[in-house]
Design a protein around this motif. Structure first.
Motif, short mmCIF file in Angstrom:
data_model
loop_
_atom_site.label_atom_id
_atom_site.label_comp_id
_atom_site.label_asym_id
_atom_site.label_seq_id
_atom_site.Cartn_x
_atom_site.Cartn_y
_atom_site.Cartn_z
N THR A 222 0.81 -1.22 0.00
CA THR A 222 0.00 0.00 0.00
C THR A 222 0.85 1.27 0.00
O THR A 222 0.47 2.24 -0.66
N PRO A 223 1.98 1.35 0.70
CA PRO A 223 2.80 2.55 0.55
C PRO A 223 3.23 2.80 -0.90
O PRO A 223 3.24 3.95 -1.36
N LEU A 224 3.57 1.73 -1.62
CA LEU A 224 3.96 1.90 -3.01
C LEU A 224 2.79 2.38 -3.86
O LEU A 224 2.95 3.22 -4.76
N ARG A 225 1.61 1.87 -3.58
CA ARG A 225 0.42 2.33 -4.31
C ARG A 225 0.11 3.79 -3.98
O ARG A 225 -0.27 4.57 -4.86
N LEU A 226 0.31 4.17 -2.72
CA LEU A 226 0.09 5.57 -2.35
C LEU A 226 1.06 6.49 -3.10
O LEU A 226 0.70 7.62 -3.46
N GLY A 227 2.27 6.01 -3.35
CA GLY A 227 3.21 6.81 -4.11
C GLY A 227 2.70 7.13 -5.50
O GLY A 227 2.83 8.27 -5.98
N ASP A 228 2.10 6.14 -6.15
CA ASP A 228 1.54 6.38 -7.49
C ASP A 228 0.37 7.36 -7.42
O ASP A 228 0.24 8.25 -8.26
N LEU A 229 -0.49 7.21 -6.41
CA LEU A 229 -1.63 8.11 -6.27
C LEU A 229 -1.16 9.55 -6.01
O LEU A 229 -1.80 10.50 -6.48
N ALA A 230 -0.08 9.70 -5.27
CA ALA A 230 0.45 11.04 -5.01
C ALA A 230 0.88 11.73 -6.30
O ALA A 230 0.61 12.92 -6.52
N LEU A 231 1.55 10.98 -7.18
CA LEU A 231 1.95 11.55 -8.47
C LEU A 231 0.72 11.92 -9.29
O LEU A 231 0.68 13.00 -9.90
N GLU A 232 -0.27 11.05 -9.30
CA GLU A 232 -1.49 11.33 -10.06
C GLU A 232 -2.22 12.55 -9.52
O GLU A 232 -2.90 13.27 -10.27
N ALA A 233 -2.08 12.81 -8.22
CA ALA A 233 -2.73 13.97 -7.60
C ALA A 233 -1.96 15.26 -7.83
O ALA A 233 -2.43 16.33 -7.44
N GLY A 234 -0.77 15.17 -8.43
CA GLY A 234 -0.02 16.37 -8.75
C GLY A 234 1.16 16.65 -7.85
O GLY A 234 1.77 17.73 -7.95
N LEU A 235 1.55 15.71 -6.99
CA LEU A 235 2.75 15.91 -6.19
C LEU A 235 3.95 15.88 -7.12
O LEU A 235 4.11 14.92 -7.89
N PRO A 236 4.82 16.88 -7.10
CA PRO A 236 5.94 16.93 -8.06
C PRO A 236 6.88 15.74 -7.90
O PRO A 236 7.07 15.22 -6.79
N PRO A 237 7.50 15.29 -8.98
CA PRO A 237 8.46 14.18 -8.91
C PRO A 237 9.57 14.48 -7.92
O PRO A 237 10.11 15.59 -7.88
N GLY A 238 9.91 13.48 -7.11
CA GLY A 238 11.00 13.62 -6.16
C GLY A 238 10.58 14.11 -4.79
O GLY A 238 11.33 13.98 -3.83
N VAL A 239 9.38 14.68 -4.67
CA VAL A 239 8.92 15.15 -3.37
C VAL A 239 8.64 13.96 -2.45
O VAL A 239 8.88 14.02 -1.25
N LEU A 240 8.14 12.87 -3.02
CA LEU A 240 7.88 11.65 -2.26
C LEU A 240 8.55 10.48 -2.97
O LEU A 240 8.23 10.18 -4.12
#
Length: 481
Positions: free
Chosen positions: A183-201
């Motif tokens: 689930t942490p890895l899946r959350l990482g993908d969702l964060a990118l889809e939500a607009g979190l800039p690359p490298g922030v997470l």
């Protein structure tokens, strides 16, 4: 995301595969569930570099309102994926599906809460010490923060530590536990889809002695949070200390529920049972000790024993009352600790690996230990399974002495209608959190321990402040009149 037959790491906004993989096991069946990247020192270093770049070039320069808007979108994305995330968490950890659903909501709530509270984060104007000066105290993000999270609540623990860090303007490197990284890895993908800039997470799955040790020892970190065992916590602290990196530690507990004869037992007993059976007892704040007033001891024990006996065990996705433990090693460790305690107390119910649960998972029966010696391992050690140790008392002072008589000090529950007694115990208990006629608090309640339960606070506004550092600015000017 699957890359080369594995769920890849997330580094700098890219999915990174590794030559070796970690096989993730379904604790409900004992069968392989997935494979994930096996990150080591090189991948960790790459992630820290990516986080530093994102912090320097982007995230730290965004306004609090801009960061808050991204976190709100992330929270929305988490809630929209409720079914997928809950099922994945249940399969990965073995916890009942309803508990996994609750964890999804809690995870989203962390990002929502810090998206709001970061707007209230501010510095101060300090009374100047000399004429013609102005003194400002401002809060700034640390920079790159490391997060070593456990396997018992991988999704919620990621939200608990990452949300305030991101809100404050930091960029994060997360090392999820090798037993439950999905689930942490899946959350990482969702964060990118939500607009979190690359490298922030960035998320680097791996073994503790490889990826975890590399992260704790990396000189590029500015802050580290760790949740896990005391022995590993000590090693992490030593590694971080080599570079003067501050560490927040949450190291578990042996938390008491203190039940007095005047308590509302219709509320107290179900809460006592839930506090030890939730997530099969694999909770740092589990109510693993029951201190009960002697004149209601027999009544309470009989009620709890009945509830334990009726608790349904089974695979997490089938939403039982109690799921499996995370691994065969964990199950065997719990069984060994109970066996060692058997000669010094009375096993009222449980005390064994159940023979009638299908699927080959890592189950252990809800176990009630009575007549426990306060100095024994059963009363002192964090067993981290569905095992409740019972210690009767006669007077409030005795209850307090027993409550404080361990090396831990995470949480405590007090059950009584006597307000004076409740307040006295709440003030005198050696615990970071005390709950009166309830057990547990929301995302807004600061959480953490004293003694060997760790230091620093997660949750609440206090956690947000801890992901910043104070800078003092002294301005001196000349009169213009």
């Amino acid at each position: 995301m699957q890359v080369a037959g594995q769920v890849a790491a997330l580094i700098g906004g890219q999915h990174v595969a590794t030559d070796d993989v970690i096989t993730v096991t379904d604790p409900s069946t004992g069968q392989p569930l997935s494979t994930v990247a096996r990150c080591r020192e090189a991948e960790v270093a790459q992630a820290v570099t990516a986080a530093r770049r994102a912090f320097r070039d982007d995230w730290r320069h965004r306004t609090a309102s801009d960061r808050a808007e991204v976190l709100r979108r992330f929270a929305t994305a988490i809630r929209e994926e409720l079914a997928e995330l809950a099922t994945l968490e249940s399969r990965d950890t073995g916890k009942p599906l309803s508990q996994a659903r609750a964890d999804v909501h809690t995870t989203a709530a962390y990002f929502e809460f810090y998206a709001s509270t970061v707007l209230a984060l501010h510095g101060e104007v300090v009374q100047p010490s000399a004429p013609g000066t102005m003194v400002l105290s401002v809060r700034e993000p640390h920079g790159v923060t490391g997060h070593i999270i456990p396997w018992n609540y991988p999704m919620a623990m990621m939200g608990r530590t990452v949300a305030p860090a991101l809100a404050a303007g930091n960029c994060c490197v997360v090392k999820p536990a090798e037993d439950a990284p999905l689930t942490p890895l899946r959350l990482g993908d969702l964060a990118l889809e939500a607009g979190l800039p690359p490298g922030v997470l960035n998320i680097v799955p791996g073994y503790g002695e490889e990826a975890g040790a590399a992260l704790a020892a990396h000189p590029g970190l500015d802050h580290l949070s760790f949740t896990g065992s005391g022995s590993v916590g000590a090693a992490v602290t030593r590694a971080a200390a080599a570079h003067a990196v501050p560490v927040t530690l949450e190291l578990g507990g042996k938390s008491p529920n203190i039940v007095f004869a005047d308590a509302d037992l219709d509320a107290a007993v179900p809460a006592v049972v839930s506090s030890i059976l939730q997530n099969a007892g694999q909770t740092c704040s589990a109510g693993s000790r029951l201190l009960v007033e002697r004149r209601i001891h027999a009544q309470v024990i009989a009620d709890i024993a009945d509830r334990f006996a009726k608790a349904r065990l089974g695979p997490g996705p089938e939403d039982p009352d109690v799921g499996p433990l995370i691994s065969a090693r964990q199950r065997d460790g719990v069984a060994g600790q109970v066996a060692a305690a058997a000669d010094g107390c009375r096993i009222v119910t449980g005390g064994s690996v159940p023979a009638d649960v299908p699927g080959g998972g890592f189950y252990y029966s809800p176990t009630l230990l009575d007549e426990v010696d306060p100095g024994s391992a059963a009363a002192q050690a964090e067993i981290f399974g569905p095992v409740l140790a019972v210690l009767p008392f006669d007077q409030p002072a005795e209850a307090l002495r027993l409550a404080n008589a361990t090396q831990y000090g995470l949480v405590a529950g007090v059950w009584t209608k006597d307000v004076d007694r409740a307040l006295w115990l709440a003030r005198e208990a050696e615990a970071g959190c005390v709950y009166v006629n309830t057990f547990g608090g929301g995302v807004e309640v600061p959480f953490g321990g004293v003694k060997r339960s760790g230091h620093g606070r997660e949750k609440g506004f206090e956690a947000l402040a801890s992901y910043t550092r104070t800078k003092s600015i002294v301005l001196r000017g000349k009169p213009c009149g």
